[in-house]
Write an enzyme that holds these catalytic residues in place. Sequence first.
Site, PDB file in Angstrom:
ATOM      1  N   CYS A  74       0.858  -1.180   0.000  1.00 36.66           N
ATOM      2  CA  CYS A  74       0.000   0.000   0.000  1.00 36.66           C
ATOM      3  C   CYS A  74       0.897   1.233   0.000  1.00 36.66           C
ATOM      4  O   CYS A  74       2.077   1.163   0.329  1.00 36.66           O
ATOM      5  CB  CYS A  74      -0.894   0.036   1.240  1.00 36.66           C
ATOM      6  SG  CYS A  74      -2.085  -1.313   1.334  1.00 36.66           S
ATOM      7  N   GLY A 109      -0.405   0.120  -4.776  1.00 39.22           N
ATOM      8  CA  GLY A 109      -1.740  -0.424  -4.531  1.00 39.22           C
ATOM      9  C   GLY A 109      -2.733   0.109  -5.526  1.00 39.22           C
ATOM     10  O   GLY A 109      -2.840   1.328  -5.697  1.00 39.22           O
ATOM     11  N   ASN A 125       0.405   0.960   5.733  1.00 37.80           N
ATOM     12  CA  ASN A 125       1.163   0.157   4.788  1.00 37.80           C
ATOM     13  C   ASN A 125       1.877  -0.926   5.582  1.00 37.80           C
ATOM     14  O   ASN A 125       2.608  -0.634   6.516  1.00 37.80           O
ATOM     15  CB  ASN A 125       2.167   1.022   4.031  1.00 37.80           C
ATOM     16  CG  ASN A 125       3.145   0.228   3.187  1.00 37.80           C
ATOM     17  OD1 ASN A 125       4.289   0.626   3.016  1.00 37.80           O
ATOM     18  ND2 ASN A 125       2.712  -0.891   2.648  1.00 37.80           N
ATOM     19  N   GLY A 126       1.684  -2.179   5.184  1.00 32.85           N
ATOM     20  CA  GLY A 126       2.297  -3.291   5.886  1.00 32.85           C
ATOM     21  C   GLY A 126       1.258  -4.341   6.240  1.00 32.85           C
ATOM     22  O   GLY A 126       0.149  -4.349   5.714  1.00 32.85           O
ATOM     23  N   TYR A 130      11.833  -4.688  -6.391  1.00 33.62           N
ATOM     24  CA  TYR A 130      10.611  -4.541  -7.189  1.00 33.62           C
ATOM     25  C   TYR A 130       9.647  -3.473  -6.672  1.00 33.62           C
ATOM     26  O   TYR A 130       9.075  -2.734  -7.457  1.00 33.62           O
ATOM     27  CB  TYR A 130       9.886  -5.890  -7.236  1.00 33.62           C
ATOM     28  CG  TYR A 130       8.548  -5.875  -7.938  1.00 33.62           C
ATOM     29  CD1 TYR A 130       8.474  -5.921  -9.329  1.00 33.62           C
ATOM     30  CD2 TYR A 130       7.355  -5.808  -7.228  1.00 33.62           C
ATOM     31  CE1 TYR A 130       7.238  -5.912  -9.984  1.00 33.62           C
ATOM     32  CE2 TYR A 130       6.122  -5.799  -7.867  1.00 33.62           C
ATOM     33  CZ  TYR A 130       6.073  -5.846  -9.242  1.00 33.62           C
ATOM     34  OH  TYR A 130       4.853  -5.832  -9.884  1.00 33.62           O
TER      35      TYR A 130
END
Length: 523
Positions: free
Chosen positions: A23, A50, A125-126, A278
């Site tokens: 995210c 995301g 995020n996570g 990536y």
Amino acid sequence: MVTDLPYPGSAEAVEQDTPREECGVFGVWAPGEEVAKLAFYGLFALQHRGQEAAGISVGDGSQMLVYKDLGLVSQVFDEQVLASLRGHVAVGHARYSTTGGSTWENAQPTFRTTVTGRGLALGHNGNLVNTAELFDRAVAEGADTAAGNASSASGACQRATSDSDLVCGLLAVNAADKGVEQAAMELLPTVSGAFSMVFSDESTLYAARDAHGVRPLVLGRLERGWVVASETAALDIVGASFVREVEPGELLAIDSEGLRSQRFANPEPKGCVFEYVYLARPDTTISGRSVHSTRVEIGRRLAREHPAEADLVMPVPESGTPAAIGYAQEADIAYGNGLVKNAYVGRTFIEPSQTIRQLGIRLKLNPLREVIRGKRLVVVDDSVVRGNTQRALVKMLREAGALEVHVRIASPPVRWPCFYGIDFASRAELIANGLDLDGVRQSIGADSLGYVSLDGLVAASEQPRNRLCAACFDGNYPIPIPEEDRIGKHLLEGPATSGGDTATSSGPVLPSGYGAEDAVSRP
């Protein structure tokens, strides 16, 4: 139970064969600025992290508005919506689901109201690994009841199908007595897993990062305010100057009194090495190291570790491009683009017909036959997950006239799933988990196959090995993982038990009837 699996070369198989981004979070405190528009452009820069949903909350000191929906940032927001979001503090989020399905109520920022009537919006995020414990606590404390979202704790928690939603609910119920800042200082040490969070009430912006700093989070300065974001590239887009990274175990608070910093945990840095491979944009900097430079260096090391007799080095665009450049430079082999990527493929909500679906990888990539024909190719990609993409790609390149196809991968074999925010395949589906190097080579149909070593990858990042998480490559998880039945993407979406009207840690019932159609009319 027998399920229908996608054909290895189909569009679904190719789509499922990439590491799913996590995210993107963005926060801004800037009186006098159009903070909603700043958040919009910040999310636009983080769209790669995301593509399922997007949302922005805005506070003006007295009230808070939240607007979110399923879709890309550009699909969710337009000029009229952004103009209606007025205030001086904003939180933005671009979502890929890692806990909780892709439904409207799981879009973020997630929102709660305290018993005193104050609002709280949170973006995360996570991925947390003690979600089940947090759910039990939310039920016990009546977190969602305090938020005014249902008449009972169990009924309210039926809506809490994401770990982020649980944290927001627990913050809200405790903030009523202690204030958001103190509530966060007491709650965050009990939250286990990977989290970079940005949250706010009507007037103050907060940012927090887990003690291991698994996911990135940076602080930037505007002329009249502050910005926090998942990546430095988002700071660049909105004209903010980079100040520093939010430290592992740190809570920041930003309001009219300035910026305050507190430690809720001792830092034990374990940044995700896959960000360099990536996840992050190439124009982002992590721990002082350019992601683009890291990827080029990975390619150079890959060439030294796995040389090949070839005529052309070509990337799988776009994520394989920097490593392919480095490989070509080190190997002194010509570099060229042998594949054209459809820039508009992205995430779509329109199902392709069966005829189109069978075209598989051609929906995204098409070969340049005049470049490929009669050549021995080195094809550089960022990673191999299931192998479907590489298998379809090798087949397509041979059909286009390639004499040899030597596949080189800019990361080690992915053998373990990630529990900290990357939605990899299950371990049983990871091709490198079940096959040795030659087995993978034969499976994808390549003439040769080479992965960069973990030592080579770490060296390219220029980070100390003990400050990086490489669990997806070596299985060494820095944050302990709970029992299998206490973790999982859909942990909070299972059937309720214990008499039918009380949800337990096995997971509440997901309410039906939620979609994007009435998003505007909902709070």
